[in-house]
Design an enzyme around this catalytic site. Structure first.
Site, PDB file in Angstrom:
ATOM      1  N   GLY A 190       0.778  -1.227   0.000  1.00 21.51           N
ATOM      2  CA  GLY A 190       0.000   0.000   0.000  1.00 21.51           C
ATOM      3  C   GLY A 190       0.809   1.276   0.000  1.00 21.51           C
TER       4      GLY A 190
ATOM      5  CB  THR B 237       1.525   0.608  -5.595  1.00 22.32           C
ATOM      6  OG1 THR B 237       0.968  -0.408  -4.766  1.00 22.32           O
ATOM      7  CG2 THR B 237       2.952   0.261  -5.968  1.00 22.32           C
ATOM      8  NE  ARG B 238      -3.842   1.353   0.613  1.00 18.44           N
ATOM      9  CZ  ARG B 238      -4.363   0.126   0.676  1.00 18.44           C
ATOM     10  NH1 ARG B 238      -5.425  -0.174  -0.027  1.00 18.44           N
ATOM     11  NH2 ARG B 238      -3.810  -0.800   1.434  1.00 18.44           N
TER      12      ARG B 238
ATOM     13  N   GLY C 267     -14.350  -3.402  10.817  1.00 20.17           N
ATOM     14  CA  GLY C 267     -14.646  -4.362  11.874  1.00 20.17           C
ATOM     15  C   GLY C 267     -14.397  -5.803  11.474  1.00 20.17           C
TER      16      GLY C 267
ATOM     17  CD  GLU D 140      -2.080  -9.614   0.206  1.00 17.69           C
ATOM     18  OE1 GLU D 140      -2.721  -8.870   0.958  1.00 17.69           O
ATOM     19  OE2 GLU D 140      -1.638  -9.244  -0.902  1.00 17.69           O
TER      20      GLU D 140
END
Length: 173
Positions: free
Chosen positions: A32, A35-36, A64, A98
């Protein structure tokens, strides 16, 4: 062990959960802070504009909701993966986890993984140099407990596997 000799990931992925009930066409894996607000925003909007259902944590994980299970579920339910390797990608245990899950899903189902080298020379991951060298992870592994060592071994295996994939190099504009 998986059939090709690579260590299994720390999060088990079964063929059934990777094949059935895809809710996203593409899962974006990115760091993030790198590159976000620029590259990923543009890529995400372009994919959406073409009608491609794209999972990006900012839009899909609700307030949440536990992040890790949501990401794991999204990986299992995506048809295709775009991994954006940027300068700080390997500094994130989230990104490495990931990638580990994505590469395991690829091994099990044959799903496509498309790497993008964003402001990073592809040779850095291909030859394991700079931020993508195995050495930084090896140094972390030396002082880790057994569970952490296993995760680090899985991350290294995922990086080795990802370096073999043809992708796109995005240089400075």
């Amino acid at each position: 062990m998986i059939g090709n000799g690579l260590a299994s990931s720390s999060t088990s992925v079964s063929a059934e959960t990777c094949i059935l009930d895809c809710t996203s066409d593409v899962f974006l894996s990115f760091r993030g802070e790198d590159t976000r607000k620029n590259f990923c925003d543009h890529l995400y909007r372009a994919l959406q504009k073409k009608g491609i259902r794209t999972f990006r944590d900012e839009e899909e994980v609700r307030a949440g909701e536990s992040i890790s299970p949501a990401l794991s579920n999204a990986i299992k339910r995506s048809r295709f993966f775009i991994v954006i390797f940027s300068k700080n990608y390997t500094n994130s245990t989230w990104c490495l986890s990931e990638l580990d899950q994505i590469m395991e899903c690829r091994r099990i189902t044959g799903r496509k993984v498309y790497p993008i080298f964003y402001h990073v020379e592809p040779s850095e991951i291909l030859e394991q140099k700079g931020d993508y060298g195995i050495m930084p992870l090896t140094l972390c592994e030396e002082n880790a407990g057994e569970e952490r060592k296993q995760k680090i071994r899985c991350w290294k295996a995922a990086l080795r596997e990802a370096r073999e994939l043809k992708g796109k190099h995005v240089k400075d504009q």
